[in-house]
Design a protein around this motif. Structure first.
Motif, PDB file in Angstrom:
ATOM      1  N   ILE A   1      62.520 -62.239  39.540  1.00  0.00           N
ATOM      2  CA  ILE A   1      62.705 -60.908  38.962  1.00  0.00           C
ATOM      3  C   ILE A   1      61.426 -60.086  39.133  1.00  0.00           C
ATOM      4  O   ILE A   1      61.479 -58.914  39.509  1.00  0.00           O
ATOM      5  CB  ILE A   1      63.115 -61.006  37.474  1.00  0.00           C
ATOM      6  CG1 ILE A   1      64.535 -61.566  37.369  1.00  0.00           C
ATOM      7  CG2 ILE A   1      63.017 -59.657  36.786  1.00  0.00           C
ATOM      8  CD1 ILE A   1      65.033 -61.753  35.951  1.00  0.00           C
ATOM      9  N   GLY A   2      60.291 -60.717  38.856  1.00  0.00           N
ATOM     10  CA  GLY A   2      59.011 -60.004  38.977  1.00  0.00           C
ATOM     11  C   GLY A   2      58.795 -59.460  40.373  1.00  0.00           C
ATOM     12  O   GLY A   2      58.390 -58.317  40.555  1.00  0.00           O
ATOM     13  N   ALA A   3      59.082 -60.292  41.376  1.00  0.00           N
ATOM     14  CA  ALA A   3      58.885 -59.855  42.769  1.00  0.00           C
ATOM     15  C   ALA A   3      59.839 -58.711  43.110  1.00  0.00           C
ATOM     16  O   ALA A   3      59.456 -57.739  43.771  1.00  0.00           O
ATOM     17  CB  ALA A   3      59.099 -61.024  43.717  1.00  0.00           C
TER      18      ALA A   3
ATOM     19  N   GLY B   1      68.086 -60.430  40.102  1.00  0.00           N
ATOM     20  CA  GLY B   1      67.155 -61.561  39.941  1.00  0.00           C
ATOM     21  C   GLY B   1      67.715 -62.591  38.989  1.00  0.00           C
ATOM     22  O   GLY B   1      67.626 -63.804  39.232  1.00  0.00           O
ATOM     23  N   LEU B   2      68.301 -62.101  37.940  1.00  0.00           N
ATOM     24  CA  LEU B   2      68.884 -62.987  36.932  1.00  0.00           C
ATOM     25  C   LEU B   2      70.002 -63.823  37.545  1.00  0.00           C
ATOM     26  O   LEU B   2      70.060 -65.053  37.396  1.00  0.00           O
ATOM     27  CB  LEU B   2      69.453 -62.108  35.820  1.00  0.00           C
ATOM     28  CG  LEU B   2      69.866 -62.807  34.534  1.00  0.00           C
ATOM     29  CD1 LEU B   2      68.640 -63.221  33.770  1.00  0.00           C
ATOM     30  CD2 LEU B   2      70.711 -61.869  33.691  1.00  0.00           C
TER      31      LEU B   2
ATOM     32  N   LEU C   1      62.130 -61.432  30.583  1.00  0.00           N
ATOM     33  CA  LEU C   1      60.897 -60.935  29.937  1.00  0.00           C
ATOM     34  C   LEU C   1      59.669 -61.417  30.703  1.00  0.00           C
ATOM     35  O   LEU C   1      58.730 -60.656  30.934  1.00  0.00           O
ATOM     36  CB  LEU C   1      60.821 -61.445  28.499  1.00  0.00           C
ATOM     37  CG  LEU C   1      61.802 -60.797  27.535  1.00  0.00           C
ATOM     38  CD1 LEU C   1      61.827 -61.532  26.216  1.00  0.00           C
ATOM     39  CD2 LEU C   1      61.424 -59.326  27.327  1.00  0.00           C
ATOM     40  N   LEU C   2      59.712 -62.676  31.089  1.00  0.00           N
ATOM     41  CA  LEU C   2      58.583 -63.221  31.851  1.00  0.00           C
ATOM     42  C   LEU C   2      58.443 -62.497  33.189  1.00  0.00           C
ATOM     43  O   LEU C   2      57.337 -62.251  33.661  1.00  0.00           O
ATOM     44  CB  LEU C   2      58.776 -64.723  32.107  1.00  0.00           C
ATOM     45  CG  LEU C   2      58.602 -65.634  30.897  1.00  0.00           C
ATOM     46  CD1 LEU C   2      58.952 -67.080  31.251  1.00  0.00           C
ATOM     47  CD2 LEU C   2      57.165 -65.582  30.378  1.00  0.00           C
ATOM     48  N   GLY C   3      59.581 -62.167  33.783  1.00  0.00           N
ATOM     49  CA  GLY C   3      59.558 -61.460  35.059  1.00  0.00           C
ATOM     50  C   GLY C   3      58.938 -60.085  34.917  1.00  0.00           C
ATOM     51  O   GLY C   3      58.153 -59.648  35.760  1.00  0.00           O
ATOM     52  N   ILE C   4      59.289 -59.407  33.833  1.00  0.00           N
ATOM     53  CA  ILE C   4      58.711 -58.080  33.585  1.00  0.00           C
ATOM     54  C   ILE C   4      57.201 -58.226  33.384  1.00  0.00           C
ATOM     55  O   ILE C   4      56.412 -57.423  33.897  1.00  0.00           O
ATOM     56  CB  ILE C   4      59.383 -57.409  32.367  1.00  0.00           C
ATOM     57  CG1 ILE C   4      60.839 -57.103  32.705  1.00  0.00           C
ATOM     58  CG2 ILE C   4      58.642 -56.144  31.952  1.00  0.00           C
ATOM     59  CD1 ILE C   4      61.679 -56.623  31.540  1.00  0.00           C
ATOM     60  N   LEU C   5      56.820 -59.267  32.665  1.00  0.00           N
ATOM     61  CA  LEU C   5      55.387 -59.513  32.436  1.00  0.00           C
ATOM     62  C   LEU C   5      54.686 -59.821  33.765  1.00  0.00           C
ATOM     63  O   LEU C   5      53.596 -59.311  34.045  1.00  0.00           O
ATOM     64  CB  LEU C   5      55.247 -60.692  31.476  1.00  0.00           C
ATOM     65  CG  LEU C   5      53.822 -61.084  31.089  1.00  0.00           C
ATOM     66  CD1 LEU C   5      53.167 -59.960  30.312  1.00  0.00           C
ATOM     67  CD2 LEU C   5      53.819 -62.362  30.240  1.00  0.00           C
ATOM     68  N   TYR C   6      55.320 -60.651  34.587  1.00  0.00           N
ATOM     69  CA  TYR C   6      54.766 -61.006  35.904  1.00  0.00           C
ATOM     70  C   TYR C   6      54.580 -59.745  36.737  1.00  0.00           C
ATOM     71  O   TYR C   6      53.547 -59.541  37.374  1.00  0.00           O
ATOM     72  CB  TYR C   6      55.710 -61.999  36.582  1.00  0.00           C
ATOM     73  CG  TYR C   6      55.274 -62.491  37.951  1.00  0.00           C
ATOM     74  CD1 TYR C   6      56.123 -62.393  39.050  1.00  0.00           C
ATOM     75  CD2 TYR C   6      54.035 -63.080  38.149  1.00  0.00           C
ATOM     76  CE1 TYR C   6      55.746 -62.860  40.295  1.00  0.00           C
ATOM     77  CE2 TYR C   6      53.652 -63.550  39.393  1.00  0.00           C
ATOM     78  CZ  TYR C   6      54.523 -63.430  40.462  1.00  0.00           C
ATOM     79  OH  TYR C   6      54.143 -63.894  41.716  1.00  0.00           O
ATOM     80  N   ASN C   7      55.595 -58.856  36.695  1.00  0.00           N
ATOM     81  CA  ASN C   7      55.504 -57.600  37.434  1.00  0.00           C
ATOM     82  C   ASN C   7      54.339 -56.753  36.931  1.00  0.00           C
ATOM     83  O   ASN C   7      53.589 -56.183  37.725  1.00  0.00           O
ATOM     84  CB  ASN C   7      56.815 -56.821  37.287  1.00  0.00           C
ATOM     85  CG  ASN C   7      56.666 -55.389  37.724  1.00  0.00           C
ATOM     86  OD1 ASN C   7      56.470 -55.093  38.888  1.00  0.00           O
ATOM     87  ND2 ASN C   7      56.733 -54.468  36.769  1.00  0.00           N
ATOM     88  N   GLU C   8      54.178 -56.693  35.598  1.00  0.00           N
ATOM     89  CA  GLU C   8      53.074 -55.899  35.030  1.00  0.00           C
ATOM     90  C   GLU C   8      51.736 -56.439  35.519  1.00  0.00           C
ATOM     91  O   GLU C   8      50.829 -55.684  35.859  1.00  0.00           O
ATOM     92  CB  GLU C   8      53.106 -55.949  33.500  1.00  0.00           C
ATOM     93  CG  GLU C   8      54.231 -55.162  32.884  1.00  0.00           C
ATOM     94  CD  GLU C   8      54.120 -53.670  33.113  1.00  0.00           C
ATOM     95  OE1 GLU C   8      52.994 -53.143  33.217  1.00  0.00           O
ATOM     96  OE2 GLU C   8      55.163 -53.016  33.220  1.00  0.00           O
ATOM     97  N   LEU C   9      51.633 -57.762  35.572  1.00  0.00           N
ATOM     98  CA  LEU C   9      50.384 -58.376  36.030  1.00  0.00           C
ATOM     99  C   LEU C   9      50.134 -58.039  37.497  1.00  0.00           C
ATOM    100  O   LEU C   9      49.012 -57.733  37.895  1.00  0.00           O
ATOM    101  CB  LEU C   9      50.441 -59.899  35.865  1.00  0.00           C
ATOM    102  CG  LEU C   9      50.313 -60.402  34.430  1.00  0.00           C
ATOM    103  CD1 LEU C   9      50.599 -61.896  34.350  1.00  0.00           C
ATOM    104  CD2 LEU C   9      48.920 -60.123  33.873  1.00  0.00           C
ATOM    105  N   LEU C  10      51.197 -58.091  38.296  1.00  0.00           N
ATOM    106  CA  LEU C  10      51.046 -57.765  39.716  1.00  0.00           C
ATOM    107  C   LEU C  10      50.658 -56.305  39.897  1.00  0.00           C
ATOM    108  O   LEU C  10      49.800 -55.979  40.718  1.00  0.00           O
ATOM    109  CB  LEU C  10      52.352 -58.070  40.471  1.00  0.00           C
ATOM    110  CG  LEU C  10      52.725 -59.545  40.612  1.00  0.00           C
ATOM    111  CD1 LEU C  10      54.084 -59.686  41.294  1.00  0.00           C
ATOM    112  CD2 LEU C  10      51.675 -60.314  41.399  1.00  0.00           C
ATOM    113  N   ILE C  11      51.287 -55.414  39.120  1.00  0.00           N
ATOM    114  CA  ILE C  11      50.960 -53.985  39.217  1.00  0.00           C
ATOM    115  C   ILE C  11      49.491 -53.775  38.841  1.00  0.00           C
ATOM    116  O   ILE C  11      48.753 -53.043  39.512  1.00  0.00           O
ATOM    117  CB  ILE C  11      51.863 -53.141  38.279  1.00  0.00           C
ATOM    118  CG1 ILE C  11      53.294 -53.184  38.769  1.00  0.00           C
ATOM    119  CG2 ILE C  11      51.337 -51.737  38.121  1.00  0.00           C
ATOM    120  CD1 ILE C  11      53.684 -52.111  39.743  1.00  0.00           C
TER     121      ILE C  11
END
Lengths: 1099, 223
Positions: A33-35, A598-599, A560-570
């Motif tokens: 999801i993050g990617a 993604g889900l 939620l983790l994916g959104i967090l992962y995305n925030e970290l990547l951004i």
């Protein structure tokens, strides 16, 4: 008891195991999801930037850099809804004299009151004497509202710079402005017509002030049209065609000395073929005129300098001038002392590239001597040449060719005073075209008989025949192009999926291992269910429904983790990985469809994994399950051990043979060989370990001898799981090392392998430099002659037709990259850049010659960096890029060669000759490559910066330029390495989790060991050895295979690897993983052995 | 006296009554003792305390004349390795080891090579004695439960312990095999001269041993 109740009970009872599995699924889903979100986020950010850049602008109209009446915008506005704004778009040099800062190339925009309406929160247009700076420009110049600054602006003139006889000295005007306001991103500060995410450096001034400053009063060179209504390029051209006049087309029809005869001339001095053909079709009976400034007309004894000679057809004098015949005025005859029949020589310059002048001559015989006062000796035959026409004296002439003032005599000044540019002689038009044609055209005027009414008709017809598009007017939908560029930009979703590949593999593998472990644990339960009459199909369904719940429980927190992962990547992309995007303003954008995709994918993959694991485990003979999880399957262990040993030897031998061959024949060294050797050795290592574990099982070993033997025997019990864990770690370590070897360190410009072609500097100028800087004249004109330190500097000029930047620094999809015209012969002689790929049509031994090859009209060959072709343009060799040239014809640029990463990244390379043929005005010599022999590069650079500052000269070391491109790739590689390290850590943690689970299950085993006299420390040593064996085997195997493989690369590649970073990464991964496993294991082992034994009763 | 419990008490968390309430027991050398009692009476707890696998809440354990220091891990391990042999109800053979390797497991903590060698020979001889010499290289999953239990018995004896503790050694066996196993144990006990404490709820087995105790309501009485 129902099946549903049983499922619920199972879910509750095995909740710890299920939660662990769900955690693995959550990690995998989060990465997916993050990617995907980051892909959306980057596209969204680019689109937002596009909206900031263009506001409500949809259409842009240009006239190939020419200036036209600004009132044309008002005429168009009458027929359209929405704003229509004329602008002047140019480049200038901006100086903050107080702050001692400057921008050598700033985007200069002349605007009127209609321009700000394109943005909602826009600032009012500046008054005369005021200016608005973009935020980036204000920051760079360190200016605040109220501060003054200076703009140095080139005065373009109507005539193309490279036209023969036009003064090549750049006329520059400087003006002081007061900073009225700073435009932010939401209020035109981001305005740019280039599809690029980088914030532009811009200054906005009043259109009327700017047009006056540059001597082009009431003109504009572009029109911007607001969105709204159904507008098409045809509509726009039609509207222009309805309202434009001859002046907009650069055409003038004036009277002549001959009553009833008019003369057509153009701003371009020379009449191009298209106009010529069109006019012929409208006025068939027309006289062709070609006037030329010759250096001298001479006999063996006398010479008349710097005169105009005109070539005319037979209708001019009603006399057919012979091929080598010349008709002269009596003034000339007297001056030269010649009579009819005498021989004369004409000396004249022919203009080559970079204003190189080659003097040529031609002999003629005097056919007639005519009266100078004859009306046909018409001063209007001389074209309107800036620098000459208004000169008072000959000595005041400012031409594009050198004038030897000492040759000018008093009688020449007298002639000029009396007759101005009246030609002194005439030759035939055929001869004139033969000797004086150039790329701009082969005529300077048409003469035709007409009356006023007829003249109007001719003008009208001419305007209608000369459609604006063939006169250089083009309309482009900037909004659609911008949207497409953003939409088709580098797909960060795919990119980060690739970069996170290892994390995904680690997470899914971990999930599969946990599922497998759990499945084996429940073998007895499954056997029991079967033994009481429940069919395998139902058992499978029970387990699958449990898996369904577990997958759901895992994938939902994955969001939620994916959104967090995305925030970290951004955050990473906006800060430490900024070279990738070039900006720090990327924003997250959550799209429901993406998240659901993604889900769904995470859920499907995890559920499929469960299905496979369940199917495999149910395949076992169920009665064997009764014997416990360690029931031996039907497996010929010894035979398998033998096979693995054989494979280990074979792969190892092949790997080392390839390595030896590399050293015997260094020419075969390369990335493919590295991968080959590394992979073979990796496989060999995996088979060695497999053999060891299978052999340990089948052969009797002195397990009582030491902990090590006992540990290996324990690992061999779970050999498939052990080998899988080792493979995972080995692959991770291998990928990280191979990736790290691709990181490019800063290179030396001297190395011809470095992509710099051996040039030391890459320089650009805001104002074009039309001289050959290697020539005496060129150096003199630019003031760099007689500077010792510059004596050895060689310049290579590049003509560029501005387009979008196709380098890796631009995330947007580029469809019209900048065309760069090179001297193909010079590049061929240098032969200093490597081609990665060449089209079969291109000769391998002399590839650069292909650029000068003649192709059917409208086709020119091109080269570019292969990475630009593949990733920037999304094309391949043989594909074509289409550009409208200055005549409105389509130019097909065919990609025939892909270079290795070079300083030309972002540009499509063509022959300068071909480029100037198609873009005589737009192809600007404003880029230079410098070959500097001097060791004191800094002093050379500083000297040139100072001497050429008025051209807006900016030089960069070629090695730095390459490095800036490499930095993007290096950053991607670093991201992969970091994410790979994270994947490794997940792998180790996952392995550890399984080991902890094992430890828990093996409590009985450990209790027995304690009961027979093992100390707690010895049991801990056993567990530690098992764990460390797996980690070390995996990491060392991957690392060593990679390093040996890397020895196959040419050059000193191993030195370029960021060893410290890798050591730190591996240490961190290893330490974190080990501590997080062994500490809980130690805690577990501290419990009384009785608790392990209790398992036998009442559990 | 090879082992002695002196007024040992033990209770478990959340239980109001004590499992062992000031229990005393003297185990002379070369003696076989049976401990019987109903299920949950604390028989295994008593055996675990004797084998140092568990610690009493109060009272003393004397082994071979001295009270073991539970905080000294090395000492406790030595005791378990050399002084005591344990046979569990479920054999607890390590599945990854062959039967031979399983009986050699107690040799791993030994440091004296000749001691190791002797023990190894002893183990092989015992395996031959119990009729398993042909199956030395088999794994536990390849032999019967009874054969596993007999192997576990040899494991317990390989270091010539002075005290063998057997916790319901026949619990997983049928009556015929159970009887055979006990007979074998007794034979070996007589031959090798170790003391043996067997926890069993079978009176038939208990009566074969020299002394029989009953544990009931936390108290131990000889019957």
């Amino acid at each position: 008891m129902s099946i549903f109740r049983l499922i619920l009970r199972n879910l509750l009872f095995f909740r710890r195991q299920h939660l662990l599995t769900a955690l693995g699924i959550a990690v995998a889903t989060a990465v997916l999801i993050g990617a995907l979100i980051i892909g959306d986020s980057v596209k969204y950010s680019l689109n937002k930037i596009k909206e900031q850049r263009l506001g409500k602008i949809e259409w842009t109209i240009f006239a190939n850099g020419r200036y036209f009446n600004a009132g044309l915008a008002d005429s168009i506005h009458k027929s359209l809804n929405g704003s229509v704004s004329p602008v002047i778009l140019a480049e200038a040099i901006c100086i903050n004299p107080e702050g001692n800062s400057r921008i050598n190339r700033i985007q200069l925009i002349g605007i009127n009151d209609s321009f700000p309406s394109f943005w909602n929160n826009s600032l009012p247009s500046p008054k005369a004497g005021e200016a608005i700076l973009s935020k980036a420009a204000a920051e760079k110049l360190r200016l605040n509202p109220g501060d003054d600054f200076i703009l140095k602006i080139h005065k373009p003139g109507k005539t193309p710079q490279n036209t023969p006889f036009v003064d090549d000295r750049q006329e520059v005007t400087a003006a002081r402005f007061k900073l009225a306001a700073i435009a932010g991103d939401e209020s035109m500060g981001r305005f740019s017509l280039s599809n690029n995410q980088l914030p532009p450096l811009s200054v906005f001034v009043s259109l009327s002030r700017l047009s006056s400053l540059i001597g082009m009063k009431n003109t504009a060179n572009a029109i911007l049209i607001e969105k709204g209504g159904s507008v098409s390029p045809d509509t726009i051209m039609k509207l222009i065609g309805e309202d434009w006049n001859l002046e907009d087309a650069g055409i003038t029809i004036t009277g002549t000395n001959t009553p009833g005869t008019k003369q057509l001339t153009t701003d371009q001095i020379f009449i191009d073929k298209k106009l010529s053909n069109t006019f012929h079709s409208i006025v068939p009976e027309t006289q062709e005129i070609l006037s030329y400034l010759v250096n001298g007309i001479s006999t063996s004894e006398h010479s008349t300098p710097y005169s105009f000679v005109t070539a005319v057809d037979s209708t001019y004098f009603n006399y057919r001038i012979g091929e080598n015949e010349i008709l002269i005025s009596d003034w000339l005859a007297k001056d030269l002392g010649v009579e009819t029949g005498d021989s004369l020589r004409l000396r004249y310059y022919k203009l080559g590239p970079l204003r190189s002048l080659k003097e040529d001559s031609c002999n003629f015989a005097v056919g007639k001597i005519m009266d100078q006062t004859n009306s046909l000796f018409d001063r209007s035959l001389m074209p309107e040449l800036p620098g000459i026409s208004k000169a008072v004296n000959c000595r005041d002439w400012e031409t594009g060719s050198p004038i030897n003032l000492s040759l000018i005599r008093d009688q020449d000044e007298e002639y000029w005073k009396d007759y101005r540019g009246t030609p002194k002689a005439f030759i035939s038009i055929e001869k004139g075209k033969e000797i004086w044609s150039n790329s701009y055209g082969n005529l300077t005027a048409f003469r035709f008989k007409t009356d006023s009414a007829e003249k109007l008709k001719i003008e009208k017809r001419l305007l209608s025949e000369l459609d604006p598009s063939s006169n250089g007017f083009t309309a482009r939908n900037a909004a659609v192009e911008g949207e497409r560029a953003a939409k088709q930009s580098s797909d960060f979703g795919e990119l980060f999926l690739g970069l996170s590949f290892f994390i995904l593999i680690a997470a899914f593998l971990l999930t599969a291992l946990l599922m497998g472990l759990q499945s084996r644990k429940r073998a007895a339960e499954i056997a029991l269910l079967n033994s009481i009459g429940i069919r395998k199909r139902i058992i499978s369904r029970i387990l699958l429904i449990e898996s369904l719940f577990v997958s759901l429980i895992g994938t939902i927190p994955g969001i939620l983790l994916g959104i967090l992962y995305n925030e970290l990547l951004i955050k990473g992309l906006n800060t430490i990985w900024q070279p990738v995007a070039g900006i720090s303003t990327l924003k997250s954008h959550l799209d429901v469809v993406t998240i659901l995709t993604g889900l769904f994918t995470g859920f499907t993959v995890s559920f499929l994994t469960s299905w496979i694991v369940i199917r495999l485990s149910l395949k076992e003979q169920l009665f064997q399950a009764v014997k416990g999880e360690h029931a031996l399957k039907h497996e010929n262990i010894s035979r398998k051990a033998g096979i693995y040993k054989f494979l280990a030897i074979i792969f190892g031998i092949f790997g080392f043979i390839l390595l030896i061959l590399r050293f015997i024949n260094p020419r075969i060294a390369g990335a493919e060989l590295t991968m080959g050797i590394g992979s073979l050795l990796l496989l060999s290592g995996i088979f060695v370990i497999s053999f060891q574990l299978y052999n340990a099982w089948s052969k009797s070993a002195a397990v009582s001898a030491n902990i090590r033997n006992l540990a290996i025997r324990s690992l061999s019990l779970r050999r498939k799981r052990s080998i899988t864990s080792i493979i995972l770690l080995a692959l991770g370590a291998f990928s990280i090392f191979i990736t790290a070897s691709n990181i490019k360190p800063a290179s030396s410009s001297k190395s011809q392998d470095s992509g710099t072609a051996g040039f030391s500097l890459w320089a650009e100028s805001t104002l074009p430099i039309h001289f050959d800087l290697n020539s005496h004249n060129g150096r003199k004109q630019t003031g760099i002659q007689d500077i010792n330190i510059l004596n050895d500097v060689k310049f290579e000029t590049i003509y560029r037709v501005k387009g979008d930047d196709a380098s890796c620094l631009n995330l947007n999809q580029v469809s019209n990259p900048t065309l760069a015209g090179l001297n193909a012969v010079s590049m061929g002689e240098r032969n200093s850049l490597k081609f990665q790929l060449l089209h079969p049509f291109v000769p391998q031994d002399n590839a650069w010659s292909a650029l000068d090859s003649i192709y059917p009209s409208g086709i020119i060959p091109a080269f570019a960096d292969l990475t630009v072709i593949t990733w920037g343009l999304h094309r391949k060799l043989g594909d074509t890029l289409i550009y409208p040239d200055e005549k409105g014809n389509l130019l097909h640029v065919v990609l025939l060669g892909g270079l290795e990463n070079s300083i030309f990244q972002g540009n499509v390379l063509v022959s300068s000759k071909r480029l100037v043929e198609h873009f005589p005005t737009l192809a600007t010599p404003n880029t230079f490559l410098l070959d500097i022999k001097s060791a004191d590069l800094t002093r050379v650079t500083d000297t040139l910066d100072y001497l050429l500052r008025d051209y807006g000269w900016m030089a960069t070391m070629t090695s730095e330029r390459i490095h800036s491109f490499n930095q993007v790739e290096n950053t991607y590689l670093m991201v992969f390495i970091l994410l790979g390290g994270l994947g490794l850590m997940i792998g180790i943690l996952g392995m550890g989790v399984i080991l902890i689970r094992n430890t828990s299950e093996r409590r009985k085993e450990f209790a027995v060991m304690l009961s027979v006299g093992f100390t707690g420390k010895q049991v801990f040593q056993l567990l530690s050895f098992e764990f460390l064996y797996l980690i070390f085997s995996g990491l060392l195997l991957g690392t060593i295979s990679a390093i040996i493989g890397l020895m196959a690369l040419p050059g000193d590649t191993l030195h370029g690897i960021p060893w410290m970073m890798l050591i730190l990464l591996f240490t961190l991964v290893f330490t974190t993983g080990t501590l997080s496993i062994l500490l809980p294991a130690a805690r577990l082992l501290r419990k009384s052995p009785v608790s392990g034994l209790r398992g036998e009763k009442g559990d | 006296m090879i082992a002695e419990l002196q007024a040992v008490s033990k209770s478990y968390p959340l239980m109001e009554t004590k499992v062992l309430n000031e229990v005393s027991l003297r185990i002379p050398s070369n003696t076989s003792i049976a401990i019987t009692g109903p299920s949950g009476s604390g028989k295994s707890t008593l055996l675990n305390i004797l084998g140092t696998l568990d610690t009493p809440d109060s009272g003393k354990l004397i082994l071979d004349g001295s009270e073991p220091n539970y905080s000294d891990n090395q000492l406790i391990s030595n005791i378990r390795n050399k002084l005591i042999g344990f046979v569990f109800q479920s054999h607890h053979l390590l599945p990854q080891l062959t039967l031979l390797e399983n009986i050699q497991l107690p040799l791993l903590p030994l440091t004296n090579n000749s001691e190791k060698q002797q023990a190894m020979e002893r183990g092989i001889a015992l395996m031959k004695r119990i009729g398993l010499s042909e199956k030395l290289n088999s794994r536990p999953s390849q032999v019967s439960v009874g054969e596993c239990q007999r192997t576990a018995m040899v494991r317990a004896m390989v270091n010539s312990p002075k005290l063998l503790l057997a916790d319901e050694p026949t619990g997983s066996l049928d009556s015929e095999n159970a009887s055979l196993l006990i007979d074998l144990l007794l034979e070996l006990q007589k031959e090798q001269g170790f003391s043996m404490v067997v926890v069993t709820h079978s009176m038939e087995i208990a009566t074969k041993l020299q002394k029989v105790y009953q544990l009931k309501s936390g108290s131990l009485k000889q019957i």
